[in-house]
Design a protein around this motif. Structure first.
Motif, short mmCIF file in Angstrom:
data_model
loop_
_atom_site.label_atom_id
_atom_site.label_comp_id
_atom_site.label_asym_id
_atom_site.label_seq_id
_atom_site.Cartn_x
_atom_site.Cartn_y
_atom_site.Cartn_z
N GLN A 131 -6.98 3.50 -5.48
CA GLN A 131 -5.92 2.84 -4.72
C GLN A 131 -6.39 1.49 -4.20
O GLN A 131 -5.63 0.51 -4.22
N SER A 161 0.83 -1.20 0.00
CA SER A 161 0.00 0.00 0.00
C SER A 161 0.87 1.26 0.00
O SER A 161 0.59 2.22 -0.73
N LEU A 162 1.93 1.25 0.80
CA LEU A 162 2.85 2.40 0.82
C LEU A 162 3.53 2.60 -0.54
O LEU A 162 3.70 3.74 -1.00
N GLN A 163 3.93 1.52 -1.16
CA GLN A 163 4.57 1.61 -2.47
C GLN A 163 3.60 2.17 -3.51
O GLN A 163 3.99 2.98 -4.36
N TYR A 186 1.48 6.43 -6.94
CA TYR A 186 0.26 7.19 -7.26
C TYR A 186 -0.06 8.09 -6.07
O TYR A 186 -0.87 7.75 -5.21
N PRO A 187 0.58 9.25 -5.99
CA PRO A 187 0.40 10.12 -4.81
C PRO A 187 -1.03 10.66 -4.68
O PRO A 187 -1.73 10.83 -5.68
N LYS A 188 -1.39 10.90 -3.45
CA LYS A 188 -2.69 11.47 -3.13
C LYS A 188 -2.77 12.88 -3.70
O LYS A 188 -1.78 13.61 -3.68
N TRP A 220 -9.43 8.92 -5.73
CA TRP A 220 -8.09 8.37 -5.52
C TRP A 220 -8.13 7.19 -4.55
O TRP A 220 -7.52 6.15 -4.80
N ASN A 221 -8.88 7.33 -3.46
CA ASN A 221 -9.01 6.23 -2.49
C ASN A 221 -9.60 4.99 -3.14
O ASN A 221 -9.13 3.88 -2.93
N GLN A 259 1.18 4.22 -2.84
CA GLN A 259 1.01 5.64 -2.53
C GLN A 259 2.17 6.46 -3.10
O GLN A 259 1.99 7.60 -3.50
N LYS A 260 3.36 5.88 -3.10
CA LYS A 260 4.51 6.58 -3.69
C LYS A 260 4.35 6.69 -5.20
O LYS A 260 4.64 7.72 -5.80
#
Length: 159
Positions: free
Chosen positions: A73, A28-30, A35-37, A69-70, A32-33
């Motif tokens: 993701q 999930s963190l990867q 595909y930034p919020k 976005w949420n 977010q990096k």
């Protein structure tokens, strides 16, 4: 961990799954990096003759873009976990179905592996199949019964 099998309700295909060997949180963190919020808009407001900048988290367009976005993701995470969990079937058993699908859908299957053609166009034939597959993957990546019990124990008063 052992493998589990799920039979998809529409296609009737049985898919073998294995718990992915990656942390869901790390994945999930990867994501977010990669595909930034969305960033909130900044407003410039004159306060006592001075320009002040304020981040506007209440902006309706910003709220809508964060909601979208949420959702995206979540879909990305589920798709990555599903890709990692599906055990590829024996390539020899795919030749007929995959070859036929490549002839019928050349634009959609170009560049895809035989496994992906089999999964995306043969095994998963509708929303109910996709839901059954992703629910099974979700059960695999969720906490185990042992982890839940250990967590529950931390909340019980010790005498």
């Amino acid at each position: 961990m052992s493998e589990v099998q799920v039979t998809l309700p529409i296609s009737g295909v049985t898919v073998t799954l294995r718990r992915p060997r990656i942390s869901t949180a790390l994945l999930s963190l990867q994501l977010q990096k990669k595909y930034p919020k969305p960033k909130p808009p900044v407003l410039e407001v004159a306060v006592l003759g001075q320009k002040e900048r304020f981040v506007n988290h209440a902006d309706p367009d910003y709220k809508a873009s964060v909601a979208e976005w949420n959702s995206e993701q979540g879909i990305r995470l589920v798709n990555f976990l599903t890709d990692l969990a599906v055990v590829p079937p024996d390539p020899a058993s795919l030749n007929g179905e995959v070859h036929e699908l490549r002839e019928l859908l050349p634009e959609l299957t170009e560049g895809l592996s035989d496994r992906d053609v089999w999964l995306n166009y043969y095994a998963v034939q509708g929303d109910a199949d996709y839901e059954a597959l992703t629910n099974a993957v979700g059960a695999l990546v969720g906490p185990t019964e042992e982890q839940i019990e250990q967590s529950v124990e931390t909340f019980r008063p010790h005498a």
